[in-house]
Scaffold this active site. Structure first.
Site, mmCIF file in Angstrom:
data_model
loop_
_atom_site.group_PDB
_atom_site.id
_atom_site.type_symbol
_atom_site.label_atom_id
_atom_site.label_comp_id
_atom_site.label_asym_id
_atom_site.label_seq_id
_atom_site.Cartn_x
_atom_site.Cartn_y
_atom_site.Cartn_z
ATOM 1 N N LYS A 192 0.954 -1.173 0.063
ATOM 2 C CA LYS A 192 -0.011 -0.121 -0.055
ATOM 3 C C LYS A 192 1.002 1.313 0.031
ATOM 4 C CE LYS A 192 -4.144 1.791 2.256
ATOM 5 N NZ LYS A 192 -5.397 1.610 2.971
ATOM 6 N N GLU A 222 -19.064 -4.810 10.888
ATOM 7 C CA GLU A 222 -20.003 -3.891 11.430
ATOM 8 C C GLU A 222 -20.897 -4.769 12.287
ATOM 9 O OE1 GLU A 222 -19.136 -3.103 8.716
ATOM 10 O OE2 GLU A 222 -17.848 -1.006 8.981
ATOM 11 N N ARG A 237 -24.873 -1.073 8.068
ATOM 12 C CA ARG A 237 -24.776 -2.549 7.739
ATOM 13 C C ARG A 237 -25.061 -3.288 9.067
ATOM 14 N NH1 ARG A 237 -19.701 -4.007 4.164
ATOM 15 N NH2 ARG A 237 -21.116 -3.190 2.574
#
Ligand SMILES: Cc1ncc(C[n+]2csc(CCOP(=O)(O)OP(=O)(O)O)c2C)c(N)n1
Ligand SMILES: CC(=O)[C@@H](O)[C@H](O)COP(=O)(O)O
Ligand SMILES: [Mg+2]
Length: 648
Positions: free
Chosen positions: A288, A377, A405
């Site tokens: 990343k 979540e 969610r």
């Protein structure tokens, strides 16, 4: 300032142009694309590290596949800047995430190359599978369906729900797992450990390379040799890894791990995968922030750093010359530690947003009492419920839009059991540049309709601290939802002594002229109502202003007083009008026989795109000027004798 693309990139207005390049030119193109992303994000802002990490993958995917006929779905979509640049939006890039400009995420209405609208994570595999099934059903057997999903997004349950179905449907699809060991913060959980095992297992990788050659040769002789190879490959992986490959166990053909930055090798592999039927998973290992040293080094900070000097790496501060009030998230983070130090029942939970929510402050101070559960979540809510059944008081911090969610878990696991869980919903109201996927529009509406739950919203940092403290008190045991916005508050000095707030009580901000108009606000937007009343006062319009603080239970005594003192009411919320705070006030007034004109200001029943929060408040008519104008108009109407409830 215009960012100039390199010569190869400048000639690419679509993947068709890309396909004209020779494979050996792709390395140079990747360099030019990476430079363009660095230059653009340093000037225009946005997400950074993720797009750098998939530059080669993006080039290879559009080089090998026939997009948009072949459907390419990016999970979350924060890594799709290269995809957008290669699919005809290079010149639009300066408008990225700007008001009325390009979205920061793939969006179907923006481009035919954006096969699926994203922003919330872990939807790509399910969407790709749906597209694959549809293509087969319609006889479009030549279409490929590719989901690019990060290791972080793979930790979400719905990723496995999709893998579970895909593995037995046997449609042609490719899941490209972009494994960089990072979420926004370092990735967490057993899946991360598993992926690391595979990536670092020397024996497995050696044999896998040999198998790859066998597979590559066999795949040209029809399906049967492949089935043999599949058994050989699975058996060797099972023995070598002393465990069956997780994805193979779910009936995916697993390939990898491969270097996600070797663009020519990726082209070769992807071309091979095209001809292998059924569900496949290509495990790519990437970095990343690849290609920008500071972003490789501090991958969380450079996930979305803001504007920066690409030469020095200096990240510009918004107001370097004066003390900026703290972000609400930091007030949450520090206050939670303060509360937890005084109450050993208090715990902290975040679904993959330690730095975004500032729960990382408690995670550092009390590592056994604060948990990052991954992008999960639903699990975060039920895990919190589990903690609460044992007498603990979890503060479950979930961005308002991500909370959507885990909604059934709030009802089923927390509210029905009346458990003591404190939901802190950050990024409530307009989130700004992230746009409609991330706007926290609905939480006042979706929380206030649930029995047992207390729904509150602080107008400033001190109020946030007091509401957090109040929610921990034994007499207030039960579900709480405290919502606050993205960004800074209004109090440079906020470490105020914690005060108990009586549940369901508002506060008088300004008592206005009897017979005039009253503004009822909830949450931080009340600060805009203050500016509105100041403007009106200069025009000798003495409007009242009440910070209601609680959407549930409402301060009924205050509402009665207001309904008796004033001739009209303006409600204002940074939340959806249907079912929101204004609706709650209307319900009360009607249920209790008060019939005075009411104008409700808030987020209308439509999709509001991205922009700065102030741009969006203005667009929807509840910035300070909009509030003041609503009071003026309503005042005029009541003076003319309007009796009906006036909706906006
Ligand atoms: C449902 C949901 N929860 C949380 C987020 C916030 N979020 C955005 S990107 C991200 C990390 C994604 O990690 P990964 O998939 O590995 O992609 P990478 O950034 O490493 O490329 C998170 C948690 C989100 N977009 N959606
Ligand atoms: C892509 C994504 O979902 C996150 O990066 C999100 O954009 C973070 O939002 P904040 O910048 O408000 O923390
Ligand atoms: Mg990742």
């Amino acid at each position: 300032m215009i960012v100039e693309p390199g010569p190869l990139l400048a000639a690419i207005d679509s993947p068709a142009d890309l396909k004209k390049l020779a494979p050996e030119q792709l390395v140079q193109l990747s360099t030019e694309l990476r430079d363009f992303i660095i230059d653009s994000v340093s000037i225009y802002g946005g997400h950074f590290g993720a797009s750098l990490g998939v530059v080669e993958l993006t080039v290879a995917l559009h080089y090998v596949f026939n997009t948009p006929h072949d459907q390419l779905i990016w999970d979350v979509g924060h890594q799709a800047y290269g995809h957008k640049i290669l699919t005809g939006r290079r010149e639009k890039f300066p408008t990225n995430r700007r008001y009325k400009g390009m979205s920061g995420f793939p969006k179907r209405s923006e481009s035919e190359y954006d096969a699926f609208g994203v922003g919330h994570s872990s939807t790509s595999i399910g969407a790709a599978l749906g597209m694959a099934v549809a293509s087969d059903y319609k006889g479009e057997f030549d279409r490929q369906h590719i989901a690019v999903i990060g290791d972080g997004a793979m930790t979400a349950g719905m990723s496995f729900e999709a893998l579970n179905q895909a593995g037995v449907l046997n449609n042609n699809m490719i899941v490209v797992l972009n494994d960089n060991c990072m979420s926004i913060d370092p990735n967490v959980g057993a899946l991360k450990e598993y992926l690391t095992d595979i990536t670092t297992s020397r024996t497995y990788n050696k044999v896998r390379d040999e198998l790859w050659n066998v597979l590559g040769k066999l795949s040209k002789f029809g399906p049967n040799p492949q089935q043999i190879a599949r058994k050989v490959e699975a058996a060797m992986k099972a023995t070598l890894l002393k465990q069956s490959n997780l994805f193979e166990a779910l009936k995916f053909r697993y390939f990898g791990p491969v270097d996600g930055h070797d663009v020519q090798h990726l082209v070769t592999i992807l071309n091979d995968l095209k001809s292998i039927p059924g569900p496949k998973l290509l495990h790519c290992v990437t970095v990343k922030g690849k290609g920008y040293a500071l972003a490789e080094k501090d991958q969380t900070l450079w996930h979305a750093p803001g504007l920066f000097d690409k030469i020095t790496g200096e990240i510009y501060k918004k107001t370097p010359d004066k003390p900026q009030p703290p972000k609400y998230q930091d007030v949450f983070g520090h206050t939670l530690v303060e509360l937890a130090e005084a109450n050993d029942k208090i715990m902290g939970v975040t679904p993959a947003m330690p730095s975004g929510s500032s729960l990382n402050i408690m995670m550092a101070a009390m590592p056994t009492r604060a948990f990052d559960v991954g992008i999960a979540e639903q699990h975060a809510v039920t895990f919190s419920a589990g903690l609460a059944t044992q007498g603990l008081i979890p503060f479950c911090n979930i961005y308002s839009s991500f909370m959507q969610r885990g909604y059934d878990q709030v009802v089923h696991d927390v509210a029905l059991q009346n458990l003591h869980v404190v939901f802190c919903l950050d990024r409530a109201g307009f989130a700004g540049a992230d746009g409609p996927t991330h706007h926290g529009c609905y939480d006042l509406a979706y929380m206030r309709c649930i029995p047992n739950i207390v729904v509150s919203a602080p107008m400033n940092e001190q109020e946030l601290r007091n509401l957090m403290y109040t929610a921990t008190l034994p007499e207030n045991a039960g579900p709480h939802s405290i919502r606050y916005p993205r960004g800074e508050g209004v109090m440079p000095e906020w470490r105020t002594p914690l005060q108990r707030v009586a549940i369901g009580t508002g506060r008088v901000v300004r008592e206005g002229e009897e017979g005039g108009v009253a503004i009822l606000s909830i949450g931080h937007i009340g600060n805009y109502a203050v500016k509105a009343t100041e403007t009106l006062a200069a025009e000798s319009i003495d409007a009242g202003h009440y910070d209601m603080r609680f959407c549930k239970p409402l301060d009924e005594e205050m509402l009665r007083d207001v309904a008796r003192r004033y001739r009209a009411i303006v409600t204002v919320e940074d939340g959806c009008l249907p079912g929101g705070f204004g609706s709650a006030v209307l319900e009360f007034l009607t249920d209790h026989g008060f019939h005075l004109p009411v104008v409700r200001l808030g987020i209308p029943d439509r999709v509001v795109e991205h922009g700065t929060q102030d741009e969006l408040y203005k667009e929807c008519g509840f910035d300070a000027a909009g509030i003041a104008q609503a009071v003026r108009e309503l005042g005029t109407k009541v003076a003319a004798g309007a009796r009906a409830t006036v909706l906006r």
